[in-house]
Design an enzyme around this catalytic site. Structure first.
Site, mmCIF file in Angstrom:
data_model
loop_
_atom_site.group_PDB
_atom_site.id
_atom_site.type_symbol
_atom_site.label_atom_id
_atom_site.label_comp_id
_atom_site.label_asym_id
_atom_site.label_seq_id
_atom_site.Cartn_x
_atom_site.Cartn_y
_atom_site.Cartn_z
ATOM 1 N N MET A 1 0.850 -1.174 0.000
ATOM 2 C CA MET A 1 0.000 0.000 0.000
ATOM 3 C C MET A 1 0.898 1.240 0.000
ATOM 4 S SD MET A 1 -2.748 1.283 2.852
ATOM 5 C CE MET A 1 -1.724 1.161 4.270
ATOM 6 N N PRO A 2 0.986 1.954 -1.109
ATOM 7 C CA PRO A 2 1.785 3.176 -1.144
ATOM 8 C C PRO A 2 1.167 4.284 -0.284
ATOM 9 C CG PRO A 2 1.400 2.346 -3.364
ATOM 10 C CD PRO A 2 0.512 1.584 -2.443
ATOM 11 N N ILE A 3 2.023 4.968 0.446
ATOM 12 C CA ILE A 3 1.611 6.139 1.228
ATOM 13 C C ILE A 3 2.498 7.297 0.787
ATOM 14 C CG2 ILE A 3 1.368 7.169 3.510
ATOM 15 C CD1 ILE A 3 1.200 4.272 4.611
ATOM 16 N N VAL B 1 -3.935 3.452 -2.418
ATOM 17 C CA VAL B 1 -2.982 4.561 -2.372
ATOM 18 C C VAL B 1 -3.484 5.604 -1.376
ATOM 19 C CG1 VAL B 1 -1.888 6.418 -3.683
ATOM 20 C CG2 VAL B 1 -2.275 4.184 -4.762
ATOM 21 N N SER B 2 -2.636 5.957 -0.420
ATOM 22 C CA SER B 2 -2.975 6.992 0.560
ATOM 23 C C SER B 2 -2.125 8.221 0.300
ATOM 24 C CB SER B 2 -2.707 6.498 1.985
ATOM 25 O OG SER B 2 -3.516 5.375 2.274
#
Length: 62
Positions: free
Chosen positions: A1-3, A39-40
């Site tokens: 999960m990209p942040i 994506v956050s």
């Protein structure tokens, strides 16, 4: 999960921040193939009095 964390001076409108989140999410999904819902994007705003470059605070520049 990209942040993704974006730090910037305060003063942008909600519309500008909304567009920023949308475009950053698009870029991340395009380059990492991560689904957009994973994506956050975090926007951290700071006062110009709390940021300086070259020994001068942003709030001191005219």
């Amino acid at each position: 999960m990209p942040i993704v964390t974006i730090k910037m001076l305060e003063g942008r409108t909600d519309d500008q921040k909304r567009a920023l989140v949308e475009k950053v999410t698009e870029a991340v999904t395009e380059t990492t193939q991560a689904p957009a819902e994973r994506v956050s994007v975090v926007i951290e705003e700071m006062s110009p009095a709390h940021f300086g470059v070259g020994g001068t605070r942003a709030s001191d520049k005219a």
